[in-house]
Design a protein around this motif. Structure first.
Motif, PDB file in Angstrom:
ATOM      1  N   THR A 150       9.902  -5.201 -17.554  1.00  0.00           N
ATOM      2  CA  THR A 150      11.302  -5.661 -17.643  1.00  0.00           C
ATOM      3  C   THR A 150      11.639  -6.495 -16.411  1.00  0.00           C
ATOM      4  O   THR A 150      12.667  -6.270 -15.747  1.00  0.00           O
ATOM      5  CB  THR A 150      12.251  -4.434 -17.680  1.00  0.00           C
ATOM      6  N   GLY A 151      10.757  -7.432 -16.071  1.00  0.00           N
ATOM      7  CA  GLY A 151      10.991  -8.256 -14.885  1.00  0.00           C
ATOM      8  C   GLY A 151      10.308  -7.672 -13.656  1.00  0.00           C
ATOM      9  O   GLY A 151       9.658  -6.616 -13.726  1.00  0.00           O
ATOM     10  N   VAL A 152      10.452  -8.364 -12.540  1.00  0.00           N
ATOM     11  CA  VAL A 152       9.767  -7.986 -11.292  1.00  0.00           C
ATOM     12  C   VAL A 152      10.831  -7.619 -10.251  1.00  0.00           C
ATOM     13  O   VAL A 152      11.832  -8.333 -10.102  1.00  0.00           O
ATOM     14  CB  VAL A 152       8.893  -9.151 -10.779  1.00  0.00           C
ATOM     15  N   HIS A 153      10.584  -6.498  -9.569  1.00  0.00           N
ATOM     16  CA  HIS A 153      11.598  -5.995  -8.632  1.00  0.00           C
ATOM     17  C   HIS A 153      10.921  -5.576  -7.340  1.00  0.00           C
ATOM     18  O   HIS A 153       9.816  -5.011  -7.368  1.00  0.00           O
ATOM     19  CB  HIS A 153      12.316  -4.795  -9.265  1.00  0.00           C
ATOM     20  N   SER A 154      11.572  -5.867  -6.213  1.00  0.00           N
ATOM     21  CA  SER A 154      10.924  -5.529  -4.937  1.00  0.00           C
ATOM     22  C   SER A 154      11.758  -4.522  -4.161  1.00  0.00           C
ATOM     23  O   SER A 154      12.996  -4.562  -4.203  1.00  0.00           O
ATOM     24  CB  SER A 154      10.713  -6.798  -4.103  1.00  0.00           C
ATOM     25  N   PHE A 155      11.056  -3.636  -3.506  1.00  0.00           N
ATOM     26  CA  PHE A 155      11.669  -2.564  -2.707  1.00  0.00           C
ATOM     27  C   PHE A 155      11.121  -2.647  -1.290  1.00  0.00           C
ATOM     28  O   PHE A 155       9.965  -3.005  -1.080  1.00  0.00           O
ATOM     29  CB  PHE A 155      11.307  -1.191  -3.317  1.00  0.00           C
ATOM     30  N   THR A 156      11.974  -2.330  -0.346  1.00  0.00           N
ATOM     31  CA  THR A 156      11.554  -2.326   1.057  1.00  0.00           C
ATOM     32  C   THR A 156      11.653  -0.913   1.605  1.00  0.00           C
ATOM     33  O   THR A 156      12.649  -0.215   1.353  1.00  0.00           O
ATOM     34  CB  THR A 156      12.453  -3.276   1.887  1.00  0.00           C
ATOM     35  N   LEU A 157      10.596  -0.501   2.302  1.00  0.00           N
ATOM     36  CA  LEU A 157      10.594   0.852   2.862  1.00  0.00           C
ATOM     37  C   LEU A 157      11.559   0.923   4.040  1.00  0.00           C
ATOM     38  O   LEU A 157      11.446   0.138   4.990  1.00  0.00           O
ATOM     39  CB  LEU A 157       9.183   1.228   3.321  1.00  0.00           C
ATOM     40  N   ASP A 158      12.531   1.848   3.925  1.00  0.00           N
ATOM     41  CA  ASP A 158      13.434   2.107   5.049  1.00  0.00           C
ATOM     42  C   ASP A 158      12.889   3.337   5.767  1.00  0.00           C
ATOM     43  O   ASP A 158      13.074   4.468   5.296  1.00  0.00           O
ATOM     44  CB  ASP A 158      14.857   2.366   4.525  1.00  0.00           C
ATOM     45  N   PRO A 159      12.173   3.117   6.889  1.00  0.00           N
ATOM     46  CA  PRO A 159      11.544   4.277   7.556  1.00  0.00           C
ATOM     47  C   PRO A 159      12.568   5.349   7.967  1.00  0.00           C
ATOM     48  O   PRO A 159      12.251   6.533   7.975  1.00  0.00           O
ATOM     49  CB  PRO A 159      10.862   3.653   8.783  1.00  0.00           C
ATOM     50  N   SER A 160      13.809   4.914   8.220  1.00  0.00           N
ATOM     51  CA  SER A 160      14.802   5.919   8.668  1.00  0.00           C
ATOM     52  C   SER A 160      15.170   6.861   7.515  1.00  0.00           C
ATOM     53  O   SER A 160      15.608   7.988   7.718  1.00  0.00           O
ATOM     54  CB  SER A 160      16.066   5.203   9.172  1.00  0.00           C
ATOM     55  N   LEU A 161      14.999   6.359   6.283  1.00  0.00           N
ATOM     56  CA  LEU A 161      15.289   7.209   5.113  1.00  0.00           C
ATOM     57  C   LEU A 161      13.999   7.798   4.543  1.00  0.00           C
ATOM     58  O   LEU A 161      14.032   8.782   3.808  1.00  0.00           O
ATOM     59  CB  LEU A 161      15.971   6.368   4.021  1.00  0.00           C
TER      60      LEU A 161
END
Ligand code: P6P
Length: 349
Positions: free
Chosen positions: A186-197
């Motif tokens: 369903t499309g392409v999605h990007s996530f970024t790792l938030d080390p604080s979370l």
């Protein structure tokens, strides 16, 4: 722009598992399974990212193991570590029945998962490991397929399907930030790792690759090993304005650049390796699925990459992938050469 409180909070809550359920618009068993699998992949990414970020300080993290893998390549300690991480996060998951990796000759079969777990995971745990010891970007590539049947004899064979049989695919890019980019169709999605979370948070939704871009990404050191058609393309981009070469030696980073900026990545066949270097099932097919979902194209040079039927697990394939117009341009040089060769044959008495 002053972010409203609820926007920022909502974004921090748009984790990968929630996003998968949103994309599937379902809370049914399969959606829950895929959400859980993606969460496990994210966990593997976090563990590998943590190791990479401190590798220079951790005894025995860098360098070679001294072994040669099924690919005939020297194994890096990080390859082995990352391979074990993926296995560890899926072992007691009840999700994945078998795991096939660049680092393992045969699929790793998890019988206790099979009655419930109806999925297979194919992955390259660390792609571009030559970059690990010099602190340059590397990646992990993954592909999720439906697991048909649970006869141990048959189980490996049903991985040998073309790339249209993938339910989801993506990569984790270990760069200045750690990003996870995926598609579940369903499309392409990007996530970024938030080390604080300790969470991958949604950073870009419905990423679309430009129809054309300035980048061509290829190891020009192989120039004299290529077919004439590929050399014709390289001569063309050398002579025409608007092209620039970018090549990191790590597929995931090169593909990520092209996904966001447009252009074409090539790993063609060579005289020495006519099928090229990249593996079909856990490198090229997952990336082809993802790039096509972003509106791009992927080809062997003469056929759509996703149509390729693997004959065996570690099969290699030539790969031309990226913006639609740029992949088509490379294919046009290949078609031209095929036509020339055919005409020559017809003329030759
Ligand atoms: P070469 C890394 O070993 C890899 O599999 C890909 O990540 C990368 O694109 C390619 O090989 C680089 O190969 O022959 O250009 O060094």
């Amino acid at each position: 722009m002053e972010l409203s409180y609820d926007y920022a909070l909502d974004r921090d809550c748009t984790t990968l598992s929630r996003h998968v359920l949103q994309q599937l618009q379902s809370f049914g068993p399969e959606a829950q399974d895929l959400s859980a699998i993606m969460s496990r992949i994210a966990l593997a990414g976090k563990i590998i990212s943590r190791r990479l970020s401190r590798a220079g300080l951790v005894e025995g993290a860098l360098g070679f193991t001294g072994d040669i893998n099924v690919q005939g390549e020297a194994v890096k300690k990080m390859d082995l570590f990352a391979n074990e991480v993926f296995i560890a996060v899926f072992k007691q998951s009840g999700l994945v029945c078998q795991m096939a990796s660049e680092e393992m000759e045969k699929p790793y079969y998890i019988p206790e998962n099979c009655p419930i777990g109806r999925y297979s995971l194919l992955y390259d745990p660390i792609d571009g490991s030559s970059n690990v010891d010099i602190n340059l970007n590397v990646g992990s590539i993954f592909s999720i397929r439906q697991q048909a049947g649970d006869d141990p004899e048959q189980i490996g064979a049903n991985l040998l399907q073309n790339g249209h049989h993938q339910l989801a695919s993506g990569y984790i890019l270990y760069g200045p930030s750690t990003m996870l980019v995926y598609s579940i169709g369903t499309g392409v999605h990007s996530f970024t790792l938030d080390p604080s979370l300790g969470e991958f948070i949604l950073s870009s939704e419905n990423v679309r690759i430009p129809n054309h871009g300035p980048i061509y990404s290829v190891n020009e050191g192989n120039f004299w090993q290529w077919d004439d058609a590929i050399r014709d393309f390289i001569r063309y981009v050398h002579r025409h304005e608007g092209y620039t070469a970018r090549y990191s030696g790590a597929l995931v980073g090169d593909i990520h650049r092209i996904l966001f900026q447009g252009g074409v990545f090539l790993y063609p066949g060579t005289l020495k390796d006519p099928q090229g270097k990249l593996r079909l099932l856990y490198e090229s097919a997952p990336l082809a699925f993802l790039i096509e979902q972003a509106g791009g194209a992927a080809s062997t040079g003469v056929r759509p990459l996703l149509n390729e039927m693997p004959q065996y697990l570690h099969q290699r394939t030539p790969l031309i992938i990226g913006s639609k117009e740029d992949v088509a341009l490379v294919e046009s040089f290949i078609e031209e050469r095929i036509k020339l060769d055919r005409d020559k044959l017809q003329v030759t008495p």
